[in-house]
Design a protein around this motif. Structure first.
Motif, PDB file in Angstrom:
ATOM      1  N   ILE A  88      -3.742  -9.896   5.422  1.00 31.62           N
ATOM      2  CA  ILE A  88      -2.957  -9.506   6.339  1.00 31.62           C
ATOM      3  C   ILE A  88      -1.370  -8.513   5.441  1.00 31.62           C
ATOM      4  CG2 ILE A  88      -0.935  -9.875   7.572  1.00 31.62           C
ATOM      5  CD1 ILE A  88      -3.046 -12.262   9.206  1.00 31.62           C
ATOM      6  N   GLU A  89      -0.602  -9.766   4.326  1.00 25.79           N
ATOM      7  CA  GLU A  89       0.047  -9.327   3.427  1.00 25.79           C
ATOM      8  C   GLU A  89      -0.536  -7.742   2.688  1.00 25.79           C
ATOM      9  OE1 GLU A  89       2.802  -9.862   1.973  1.00 25.79           O
ATOM     10  OE2 GLU A  89       3.197 -11.365   3.956  1.00 25.79           O
ATOM     11  N   ASN A  90      -2.024  -7.043   1.947  1.00 26.06           N
ATOM     12  CA  ASN A  90      -2.625  -6.547   1.066  1.00 26.06           C
ATOM     13  C   ASN A  90      -2.313  -5.578   2.633  1.00 26.06           C
ATOM     14  OD1 ASN A  90      -3.103  -7.294  -0.999  1.00 26.06           O
ATOM     15  ND2 ASN A  90      -4.730  -7.733  -0.428  1.00 26.06           N
ATOM     16  N   ILE A  91      -2.280  -5.576   3.827  1.00 28.14           N
ATOM     17  CA  ILE A  91      -2.296  -4.489   4.610  1.00 28.14           C
ATOM     18  C   ILE A  91      -0.743  -3.859   4.894  1.00 28.14           C
ATOM     19  CG2 ILE A  91      -2.525  -4.248   7.421  1.00 28.14           C
ATOM     20  CD1 ILE A  91      -5.112  -5.284   6.992  1.00 28.14           C
ATOM     21  N   LYS A  92      -0.296  -5.011   5.161  1.00 26.45           N
ATOM     22  CA  LYS A  92       1.145  -4.861   5.332  1.00 26.45           C
ATOM     23  C   LYS A  92       1.767  -4.324   3.983  1.00 26.45           C
ATOM     24  CE  LYS A  92       3.738  -9.043   7.648  1.00 26.45           C
ATOM     25  NZ  LYS A  92       4.043 -10.165   7.365  1.00 26.45           N
ATOM     26  N   ASN A  93       1.164  -4.010   2.462  1.00 28.87           N
ATOM     27  CA  ASN A  93       1.650  -3.743   1.765  1.00 28.87           C
ATOM     28  C   ASN A  93       1.391  -2.461   1.841  1.00 28.87           C
ATOM     29  OD1 ASN A  93       3.384  -6.071   0.567  1.00 28.87           O
ATOM     30  ND2 ASN A  93       1.555  -6.582  -0.408  1.00 28.87           N
ATOM     31  N   LEU A  94      -0.060  -1.700   1.782  1.00 29.38           N
ATOM     32  CA  LEU A  94      -1.074  -0.942   2.536  1.00 29.38           C
ATOM     33  C   LEU A  94       0.401  -0.261   3.047  1.00 29.38           C
ATOM     34  CD1 LEU A  94      -4.379  -1.018   1.708  1.00 29.38           C
ATOM     35  CD2 LEU A  94      -2.504  -0.582  -0.358  1.00 29.38           C
ATOM     36  N   LYS A  95       0.768  -0.121   3.639  1.00 26.81           N
ATOM     37  CA  LYS A  95       1.277   0.246   5.625  1.00 26.81           C
ATOM     38  C   LYS A  95       2.391   0.839   4.816  1.00 26.81           C
ATOM     39  CE  LYS A  95       2.603   0.159   9.896  1.00 26.81           C
ATOM     40  NZ  LYS A  95       3.771  -0.292  11.037  1.00 26.81           N
TER      41      LYS A  95
END
Length: 186
Positions: free
Chosen positions: A170-177
């Motif tokens: 989820i953190e990775n998804i947030k960072n990518l976004k």
């Protein structure tokens, strides 16, 4: 005596007859006085005994206790597990609190982009919880306690690892976004 004299006697004494029941033990006292007046001694005196009512009461109490033990409330699985392995309750309390905190964090992180991942994770956690309940039942049913206890701990660790992995994703998804949003120009 004629019938007329009896009728007149009853009419004269009407309302004066003693119709009340005699007191308890009247018959015994009467027979005792009668026997004393004749000089006879009664050999079989009825004594009030308390052993019969007490034995009946004890029998009823015994049946009630046995019935309660046989049909009364049975201890649940958690109580039976604690009797078998007291350390399980402390370990379960620690891991359950840790998992509960992580699940709350996971639910707070749910966004439209991560909804599917969060829902799948919660479903997987429910499966792991059912597996844990099966392990508890196996422990109560008399399985190899060392192996089952090890599997129970592994189940908790698997849940924690799953939650950590999903929160990391989820953190990775947030960072990518956020990176995509920053690089996007109007």
């Amino acid at each position: 005596m004629s019938k007329d004299s009896l009728d007149s006697l009853f009419e004269r004494l009407q309302g004066e007859f003693d119709v009340a029941e005699p007191q308890n033990g009247h018959q015994e006292r009467f027979l005792e006085k009668l026997n004393q007046g004749q000089g006879t001694i009664a050999l079989n005196k009825k004594k009030t005994s308390w052993w019969k009512p007490l034995s009946i009461a004890a029998s009823i109490a015994l049946v009630a206790i046995l019935g309660y033990q046989a049909f009364g409330p049975q201890p649940n699985i958690k109580q039976q597990v604690v009797k078998i392995a007291p350390e399980v309750s402390q370990t379960e309390f620690y891991f359950a609190n840790l998992i509960e905190q992580q699940v709350e964090v996971l639910k707070e992180e749910k966004t439209p982009e991560t909804a599917q991942l969060v829902d799948d994770t919660l479903t997987q956690l429910q499966r792991l919880d059912k597996d844990y309940q099966t392990l508890e039942q196996d422990l109560v049913n008399g399985g190899d306690s060392k192996i089952i206890l090890s599997a129970m701990i592994t189940n908790f660790q698997t849940r924690i690892d799953l939650l950590k992995e999903v929160l990391s994703q989820i953190e990775n998804i947030k960072n990518l976004k956020s990176q995509n949003d920053e690089s996007f120009t109007i």
